[in-house]
Write an enzyme that holds these catalytic residues in place. Structure first.
Site: not given
Ligand code: DHB
Ligand code: FE
Length: 317
Positions: A12, A59, A240
């Site tokens: 995601h 988040h 995750e």
């Molecule tokens: C990124 C990936 C994530 O799952 C997230 O929640 C925030 C940042 C990333 O790859 O930058």
């Molecule tokens: Fe994430």
């Protein structure tokens, strides 16, 4: 009766959302990522689920550090996109399914999964990016989506095993909902990535590919991965992936893997995606077999007659 027809998992990454919102999907870097979801959009257009249950993590958008529920089920009618620092994403408001969500809450809580009921919540990239990846960018999302937020941002997150068992409880809940609904469960997040600290940028394709293999063939093995192993092998944010196990618990033990995609990287993250279908026909076969009289339980007239002859022969008659 409602039933779960399939499970889908995908990363995601927020930058995927930014690429969509800023019209950059055709740039070679992003084209590589988006082309992997063309087949998924076709699959979705055919599958046409009535409801999606979206397992994702917040988040620090809806929940601040003040309150962090382990499992939070969205029972509201609507979930607007959250402002994650650049204003809310220009995506449709997620419409929920309060009746099914409340039914799931009742069923799983009575099954001793003490999740939090959420009647007002904004949803962040954790949910909206996977919706874009499989539905594209429509004016309205094509079906209601029930968000299930899992804490993977502050230690201790739930174990993979707990997530898997919650998936099973969700399936039981769905199957006791009287309305005929075809439900798809999403597991989102992952795959391997670490965003900060000395190991920032970590990606472990070997771990990810084995995870995808076992997700189809041997998910119970994945439920034994400890938090430490996730951290060590898949990076701090690789945890995750426990959310994929909620999805996996909610579908059949034996499933058909109809599609898989993996590419490295998108932003900091290994992007993985899988579609697993329940074997409806196998289910029908099992039902037919169950309807047949069991040979051992109820001997037929001929078998009883044969047994009488055998006894008579043994007695020398
Ligand atoms: C990124 C990936 C994530 O799952 C997230 O929640 C925030 C940042 C990333 O790859 O930058
Ligand atoms: Fe994430």
């Amino acid at each position: 009766m409602a039933r779960i027809i399939a499970g889908i998992s995908s990363s995601h990454v927020p930058a995927i959302g930014a690429a969509i919102d800023n019209g950059r999907t055709q740039e070679p870097y992003w084209q590589r990522v988006f082309s992997g979801f063309d087949k998924s959009k076709e699959w979705m257009a055919k599958a046409k689920p009535d409801v999606v249950i979206g397992v994702y993590n917040d988040h620090a958008s809806a929940f601040s550090v003040e309150i962090i529920p382990t499992f939070a089920l969205g029972c509201a009618a609507e979930f607007p996109p959250a402002d994650e620092g650049w204003g809310p994403r220009p995506v449709p408001v997620v419409k929920g399914h309060p009746e099914l969500a409340s039914h799931i809450a009742q069923s799983v809580i009575l099954d001793e999964f003490d999740l939090t009921i959420v009647n007002k919540m904004e949803v962040d990239h954790g949910l909206t990016v996977p919706l874009n990846l499989v539905f594209g960018s429509p004016k309205e999302w094509p079906c209601p989506v029930i968000p299930l937020a899992v804490n993977v941002v502050q230690y201790p997150p739930p174990t993979g095993h707990r997530c898997f068992m919650l998936g099973k409880a969700i399936r039981k809940a769905v199957e006791s909902f009287p309305q005929d609904l075809r439900v798809v469960v999403f597991g989102t997040g992952g795959m391997s990535h670490q965003i900060s600290g000395p190991r920032a940028g970590l990606i472990n394709s070997k771990f990810d590919k084995a995870f995808l293999d076992n997700l189809t063939k041997d998910p119970k093995k994945l439920t034994r991965i400890s938090h430490l192993e996730f951290m060590r092998e898949a990076g701090a944010e690789g945890i995750e992936m426990v959310m994929w196990l909620v999805m996996r618990g909610a579908i059949d033990d034996k499933v058909d893997e109809v599609y898989r995609f993996y590419t490295v990287p998108a932003s900091n993250t290994a992007v993985g995606h899988i579609i697993l279908e329940n074997r409806q026909r196998a289910g029908a076969k099992r039902k037919r077999a169950a309807a047949r009289p069991s040979k051992r339980a109820a001997p037929s007239k001929t078998r009883r007659a044969a047994a009488r002859v055998k006894t008579a022969v043994r007695r020398g008659k």
